[in-house]
Design a protein around this motif. Structure first.
Motif, PDB file in Angstrom:
ATOM      1  N   GLY A 101      -5.959  10.584  -2.676  1.00 11.55           N
ATOM      2  CA  GLY A 101      -6.884  10.046  -3.157  1.00 11.55           C
ATOM      3  C   GLY A 101      -6.798   8.516  -3.226  1.00 11.55           C
ATOM      4  N   TYR A 102      -5.690   7.995  -3.432  1.00  7.78           N
ATOM      5  CA  TYR A 102      -5.296   6.487  -3.386  1.00  7.78           C
ATOM      6  C   TYR A 102      -5.774   5.891  -1.915  1.00  7.78           C
ATOM      7  CZ  TYR A 102      -3.178   2.066  -2.675  1.00  7.78           C
ATOM      8  OH  TYR A 102      -2.980   0.704  -2.551  1.00  7.78           O
ATOM      9  N   GLN A 103      -5.424   6.560  -0.847  1.00 10.54           N
ATOM     10  CA  GLN A 103      -5.541   6.079   0.327  1.00 10.54           C
ATOM     11  C   GLN A 103      -7.103   5.960   0.483  1.00 10.54           C
ATOM     12  OE1 GLN A 103      -3.634   4.986   2.729  1.00 10.54           O
ATOM     13  NE2 GLN A 103      -4.989   4.539   4.162  1.00 10.54           N
ATOM     14  N   ILE A 104      -7.851   7.127   0.216  1.00  7.94           N
ATOM     15  CA  ILE A 104      -9.188   6.977   0.306  1.00  7.94           C
ATOM     16  C   ILE A 104     -10.212   5.898  -0.308  1.00  7.94           C
ATOM     17  CG2 ILE A 104     -11.673   8.743  -0.054  1.00  7.94           C
ATOM     18  CD1 ILE A 104      -9.802  10.981   0.627  1.00  7.94           C
ATOM     19  N   TYR A 105      -9.324   5.997  -1.484  1.00  4.97           N
ATOM     20  CA  TYR A 105     -10.049   4.778  -2.480  1.00  4.97           C
ATOM     21  C   TYR A 105      -9.699   3.436  -1.714  1.00  4.97           C
ATOM     22  CZ  TYR A 105     -10.218   1.271  -5.781  1.00  4.97           C
ATOM     23  OH  TYR A 105     -10.580   0.119  -6.620  1.00  4.97           O
ATOM     24  N   THR A 106      -8.447   3.212  -1.144  1.00  2.00           N
ATOM     25  CA  THR A 106      -8.230   1.886  -0.575  1.00  2.00           C
ATOM     26  C   THR A 106      -9.295   1.723   0.767  1.00  2.00           C
ATOM     27  OG1 THR A 106      -6.530   2.769   0.898  1.00  2.00           O
ATOM     28  CG2 THR A 106      -6.001   1.556  -1.456  1.00  2.00           C
ATOM     29  N   GLU A 107      -9.256   2.728   1.431  1.00  2.00           N
ATOM     30  CA  GLU A 107     -10.349   2.691   2.850  1.00  2.00           C
ATOM     31  C   GLU A 107     -11.917   2.488   2.598  1.00  2.00           C
ATOM     32  OE1 GLU A 107      -9.647   6.369   4.773  1.00  2.00           O
ATOM     33  OE2 GLU A 107      -7.718   5.798   5.843  1.00  2.00           O
ATOM     34  N   TYR A 108     -12.284   3.015   1.344  1.00  2.00           N
ATOM     35  CA  TYR A 108     -13.673   2.745   0.968  1.00  2.00           C
ATOM     36  C   TYR A 108     -14.000   1.364   0.194  1.00  2.00           C
ATOM     37  CZ  TYR A 108     -15.415   7.243   2.810  1.00  2.00           C
ATOM     38  OH  TYR A 108     -15.830   8.220   3.543  1.00  2.00           O
ATOM     39  N   THR A 109     -13.012   0.789  -0.230  1.00  2.00           N
ATOM     40  CA  THR A 109     -12.928  -0.617  -1.029  1.00  2.00           C
ATOM     41  C   THR A 109     -12.625  -1.776   0.056  1.00  2.00           C
ATOM     42  OG1 THR A 109     -10.746  -0.169  -1.976  1.00  2.00           O
ATOM     43  CG2 THR A 109     -12.663   0.503  -3.226  1.00  2.00           C
ATOM     44  N   HIS A 111       0.903  -1.168   0.119  1.00  2.00           N
ATOM     45  CA  HIS A 111       0.064   0.140   0.045  1.00  2.00           C
ATOM     46  C   HIS A 111       0.855   1.131  -0.202  1.00  2.00           C
ATOM     47  CE1 HIS A 111      -3.875  -1.921   0.142  1.00  2.00           C
ATOM     48  NE2 HIS A 111      -3.624  -2.658   1.164  1.00  2.00           N
ATOM     49  N   HIS A 156     -13.255  -5.765  -0.670  1.00  2.00           N
ATOM     50  CA  HIS A 156     -12.079  -6.553  -0.896  1.00  2.00           C
ATOM     51  C   HIS A 156     -12.184  -7.639   0.102  1.00  2.00           C
ATOM     52  CE1 HIS A 156      -7.773  -7.550  -1.748  1.00  2.00           C
ATOM     53  NE2 HIS A 156      -7.551  -7.494  -0.516  1.00  2.00           N
TER      54      HIS A 156
END
Length: 171
Positions: free
Chosen positions: A45-53, A4, A57
């Motif tokens: 943006g990447y961090q927010i995306y990984t938190e919401y998905t 990550h 996952h």
């Protein structure tokens, strides 16, 4: 975790590259700070995306026999966007392959394991064996290898709850 971090760095580099291209395309009329700003926004943006998905996952990693029975969403003050869009912080799963169904004097008894997944710095997974009496909607935890019932921790489950429907609906 290291993957990550590497992905966040590359997202930042890619976004900084877009900022550089925009600056060059404008004939250097855009300010120089646009490049690191785009880099920071790319990593954020990447961090927010990984938190919401995270929830989706983890669901994909579960076996086909697992069914989600509860989902918890939360807000955090250091993530102000979660007040507008709460993110999933934990969920609970029942595995249909690990159900032990029997008939008692009161009716259907189901012994099962409840798995709880929590999103933290390192994902936490805990499990607890339970016994559910479908006729009375009473659920109590079972302790140890001997599966000793802890009657002082018995609780009643609502008939509308997804856990009750998953365990006690025959068919």
């Amino acid at each position: 975790m290291i993957w990550h971090l590497i992905a966040a760095v590359f997202a930042g580099l890619g976004a900084a590259g877009i900022g550089l291209i925009l600056r060059l395309a404008s004939g250097k009329r855009l300010p120089r700070w646009i490049i690191p700003a785009f880099g920071g926004l790319g990593m954020l943006g990447y961090q927010i995306y990984t938190e919401y998905t995270w929830f989706e996952h983890k669901q994909q990693q579960l076996p086909e026999s697992a069914e989600v029975v509860s989902v918890e969403k939360g807000q955090m003050f250091w993530r102000p966007w979660t007040f507008a869009f709460p993110m999933t912080t934990a969920f609970t799963v029942v595995d249909h392959d690990n159900l032990a169904v029997s008939r008692g004097d009161d009716g259907r008894l189901v012994e099962f394991i409840l798995y709880r997944f929590e999103k933290e710095y390192v994902d936490q997974v805990s499990h607890q064996a339970y016994l559910m009496n479908c006729a009375t909607r009473e659920m109590l935890p079972l302790e140890g290898e001997s599966r000793t019932p802890l009657t002082e921790q018995m609780r009643r489950v609502e008939a509308e709850s997804p856990l009750y429907r998953v365990l006690c609906t025959e068919g």
